[in-house]
Every structure is written in C-alpha cells, then in structure tokens.
Design a protein around this motif. Structure first.
Motif, short mmCIF file in Angstrom:
data_model
loop_
_atom_site.label_atom_id
_atom_site.label_comp_id
_atom_site.label_asym_id
_atom_site.label_seq_id
_atom_site.Cartn_x
_atom_site.Cartn_y
_atom_site.Cartn_z
N THR A 75 -2.32 8.98 -3.08
CA THR A 75 -3.35 10.58 -3.47
C THR A 75 -3.61 10.72 -4.78
OG1 THR A 75 -3.66 12.03 -2.87
CG2 THR A 75 -4.84 10.33 -2.08
N TRP A 76 -1.71 11.52 -4.84
CA TRP A 76 -1.62 11.62 -5.98
C TRP A 76 -0.92 11.08 -7.50
CZ3 TRP A 76 3.46 9.81 -7.35
CH2 TRP A 76 3.51 9.58 -5.99
N ALA A 112 -6.65 14.73 2.67
CA ALA A 112 -5.93 14.00 1.60
C ALA A 112 -6.55 13.01 1.05
CB ALA A 112 -5.21 14.42 0.61
N VAL A 113 -6.34 11.84 2.33
CA VAL A 113 -5.93 10.52 2.05
C VAL A 113 -7.74 10.06 2.13
CG1 VAL A 113 -6.21 8.24 2.99
CG2 VAL A 113 -4.15 10.02 3.07
N PRO A 142 9.12 1.86 -6.94
CA PRO A 142 8.35 3.67 -7.33
C PRO A 142 6.70 3.31 -6.34
CG PRO A 142 7.87 2.37 -9.62
CD PRO A 142 9.43 1.41 -8.71
N LEU A 143 5.97 3.96 -6.37
CA LEU A 143 4.67 4.43 -6.06
C LEU A 143 3.77 3.77 -7.85
CD1 LEU A 143 3.90 6.20 -3.47
CD2 LEU A 143 4.68 4.62 -2.80
N PRO A 144 2.50 2.46 -8.02
CA PRO A 144 2.47 1.88 -6.58
C PRO A 144 3.21 0.73 -6.57
CG PRO A 144 0.90 1.49 -8.28
CD PRO A 144 1.90 2.78 -8.50
N THR A 145 3.69 0.10 -4.99
CA THR A 145 4.32 -0.98 -5.29
C THR A 145 3.54 -2.17 -4.48
OG1 THR A 145 7.22 -0.49 -5.47
CG2 THR A 145 6.88 -2.28 -4.00
N THR A 146 3.59 -3.45 -4.48
CA THR A 146 2.50 -4.43 -3.92
C THR A 146 3.12 -5.45 -3.75
OG1 THR A 146 1.05 -3.80 -5.04
CG2 THR A 146 0.37 -5.68 -3.69
N VAL A 147 3.64 -5.57 -2.30
CA VAL A 147 4.04 -7.12 -1.93
C VAL A 147 3.31 -7.86 -1.49
CG1 VAL A 147 6.12 -7.20 0.54
CG2 VAL A 147 6.33 -5.20 -0.43
#
Length: 177
Positions: A75-76, A112-113, A142-147
C-alpha cells in the motif's frame, strides 16, 4: 625426530587443504547465491495457499487451466498504487476470458489493505502474505513485481516495476488459455 617432523608436515598439509577447500566453497557459494532459488521464466510456478481479505483461501494450483497475473505489491508503494486501476480495468475485460489476477500484498495489516482496496474499488482477489513466505519463495525484489503464469502453471514472464495499462493488457493476452 625426522618422523615427528614428517607427521607434523602431513597434519599441517591436511589442515591447509581443508581450509583451502572451505575458502573455495565460500567464494563459489557467494558468487552463485543470486542464481540459486531464483524464479526464472520457464520454471513451474511454486504452489502456495494464501487467504484473501474476505477470509477465502486461494491455492495457486486451483487456477490451473487459467492464465494468472500474479502481482506483488504494498500500500505504501506509489508505483503499485499507480498500476492498480489499470489492473482493475483489465481484470474486468479478461476474467471472462480465463485470466485471473491474484494481487499479493506483502506483510501489511488487514486494515491498511482493506482501506486501499476500498479507496481504489478493486474487484480482483487481494491476498495477504503476512509472513512474506510467498515473496521469499518467489524471490521477489522490488515491489511491484508481476509474474505471469500460463494455464499449465509455467512462468512465462517476470516484470519488475510499474506497468502501464497497455503492458498489463498485453501480458494478460499472453497467458489467455
């Protein structure tokens, strides 16, 4: 006396050899640590079970036969927040075509979510990885990461960083059954 010196020499040689082997192993292990355990395109996606914000359990293997857009986020994370509306739009288009989004939040509170989900009116499943077990299993940084995972459970693409709506659309098309 000569025999004693010879035994000492042999013992020192053995100890020195063991130390040399240990040093070589440590150097090798350090240079190859990034490659070991790192998820790669073509690998079978590791199975996991996570709970969504509504308390439903999701097992990755239950999605076999469908394409999966597996997104790790927080969220951050501003880039994560920026791509969420795009993911939401494309989910509405592709969910009836056999492509699912599983958005894995990493280590945050349910409060938070839920606040984030409500703010962005997200309609896809949001899973919580409180202990970061799945994050570590997949080696995500890192974030974001998409698989991207095809209908057979194979990793077809790994994208690090923020995605545009066009990127998301193309990735979802790439794993359609």
């Amino acid at each position: 006396m000569a025999q004693k010196k010879q035994r000492r020499f042999i013992m020192r040689s053995v100890i020195l050899s063991v130390l040399a082997i240990a040093i070589i192993y440590v150097v090798y292990a350090n240079f190859t640590k990034d490659e070991r355990g790192k998820l790669k395109v073509g690998d079978q996606a590791p199975d996991f079970v996570l709970t969504d914000v509504e308390g439903n359990k999701h097992r990755l293997s239950d999605y076999r036969g469908k394409g999966v857009f597996l997104n790790f986020w927080g969220t951050w994370c501003k880039p994560c927040e920026k791509e969420m509306p795009y993911m939401n739009n494309q989910y509405k288009v592709f969910r009836d075509q056999g492509v699912e989004i599983l958005a894995v939040n990493v280590g945050e509170s349910d409060f938070a979510v839920n606040k984030f989900i409500n703010k962005h009116d997200l309609v896809f499943p949001v899973l919580i990885d409180k202990k970061k077990d799945v994050l570590q299993t997949y080696g995500i940084v890192p974030l974001p990461t998409t698989v991207m995972i095809d209908p057979n459970g194979k990793v077809t693409h790994i994208s690090k960083g923020e995605l545009t709506e066009k990127n998301i659309e193309a990735l979802m098309k790439s794993v359609m059954p």
